[in-house]
Design an enzyme around this catalytic site. Sequence first.
Site, PDB file in Angstrom:
ATOM      1  N   ASP A   1       0.858  -1.190   0.000  1.00  0.00           N
ATOM      2  CA  ASP A   1       0.000   0.000   0.000  1.00  0.00           C
ATOM      3  C   ASP A   1       0.893   1.238   0.000  1.00  0.00           C
ATOM      4  O   ASP A   1       1.430   1.623   1.040  1.00  0.00           O
ATOM      5  CB  ASP A   1      -0.900   0.024   1.235  1.00  0.00           C
ATOM      6  CG  ASP A   1      -1.946  -1.083   1.253  1.00  0.00           C
ATOM      7  OD1 ASP A   1      -1.709  -2.140   0.635  1.00  0.00           O
ATOM      8  OD2 ASP A   1      -2.992  -0.897   1.911  1.00  0.00           O
TER       9      ASP A   1
ATOM     10  N   LYS B   1      -6.852   3.497  -2.932  1.00  0.00           N
ATOM     11  CA  LYS B   1      -7.182   3.457  -1.503  1.00  0.00           C
ATOM     12  C   LYS B   1      -7.384   4.878  -1.001  1.00  0.00           C
ATOM     13  O   LYS B   1      -6.635   5.788  -1.364  1.00  0.00           O
ATOM     14  CB  LYS B   1      -6.044   2.761  -0.757  1.00  0.00           C
ATOM     15  CG  LYS B   1      -6.160   2.737   0.758  1.00  0.00           C
ATOM     16  CD  LYS B   1      -4.982   1.976   1.353  1.00  0.00           C
ATOM     17  CE  LYS B   1      -4.914   2.101   2.864  1.00  0.00           C
ATOM     18  NZ  LYS B   1      -3.744   1.379   3.435  1.00  0.00           N
TER      19      LYS B   1
ATOM     20  N   LYS C   1     -10.155   0.430  -1.968  1.00  0.00           N
ATOM     21  CA  LYS C   1      -9.996   0.175  -0.539  1.00  0.00           C
ATOM     22  C   LYS C   1     -10.340   1.430   0.249  1.00  0.00           C
ATOM     23  O   LYS C   1      -9.788   2.501   0.006  1.00  0.00           O
ATOM     24  CB  LYS C   1      -8.566  -0.272  -0.230  1.00  0.00           C
ATOM     25  CG  LYS C   1      -8.315  -0.517   1.263  1.00  0.00           C
ATOM     26  CD  LYS C   1      -6.921  -1.068   1.512  1.00  0.00           C
ATOM     27  CE  LYS C   1      -6.607  -1.149   3.002  1.00  0.00           C
ATOM     28  NZ  LYS C   1      -5.255  -1.709   3.260  1.00  0.00           N
TER      29      LYS C   1
END
EC number: 4.1.2.4
Length: 224
Positions: free
Chosen positions: A94, A157, A187
């Site tokens: 991430d 995300k 996300k």
Amino acid sequence: MSSAPLSATELAGMIDHTLLTPEATHNDVAKLVADAKKYGTWSVCVSPSMLPLNLDMGDVHLAVVCGFPSGKHTSAVKAAEAREAIAAGAEEVDMVINLGLVKEGRWEDVTADIAAVKQAVPDPKILKVIIESAVLTDDEIVRACQAAEKAGADFVKTSTGFHPRGGASVEAVKVMADTVGGRLGVKASGGIRDYQTACAMVEAGATRLGVSSTAKILAGAPTE
């Protein structure tokens, strides 16, 4: 999307059970993994310095953050961090986008920054791009998602969960989901602390949730 309530099992399968506090210890991470196995979450998400975990992960996947939480690292540093994490067992990375480049409208450079990290996270490993949606306009959210897709990322995300402007919002998730159109995952993370909020994010288009309040969230699900 079905209006039927999500079960605890269904929701757990979408969760990255997360521990990113600076003071977290290896014992804390061991408990994180044990809890993730108990709840059946998709993954645990930890800081790269915690790797290698040397723990029995069961069916739980391993995600790490990169360029966290500011995103102001150089592309080379981010790529090196991601490459080291993958070598140490990470399956998902991430990364944090360079918000300064976003605010300057330097979209080619934004794309290049993400692409540099993607080279270090080859398929079938997963790259998620944290865009810090709370500090972006809707147009910037769209452009950031487009840059992530162009660079070969697998997910976009919402948030690090560390920015003072806040975390995920239903509105931002909708914009992100509409932009990527199912081609990338979405996300939602940051500030998701109960079952109702988690379900609202999924209803808005989130396909993964980054949370630390996993037990509380799953406790709110209907009895299976």
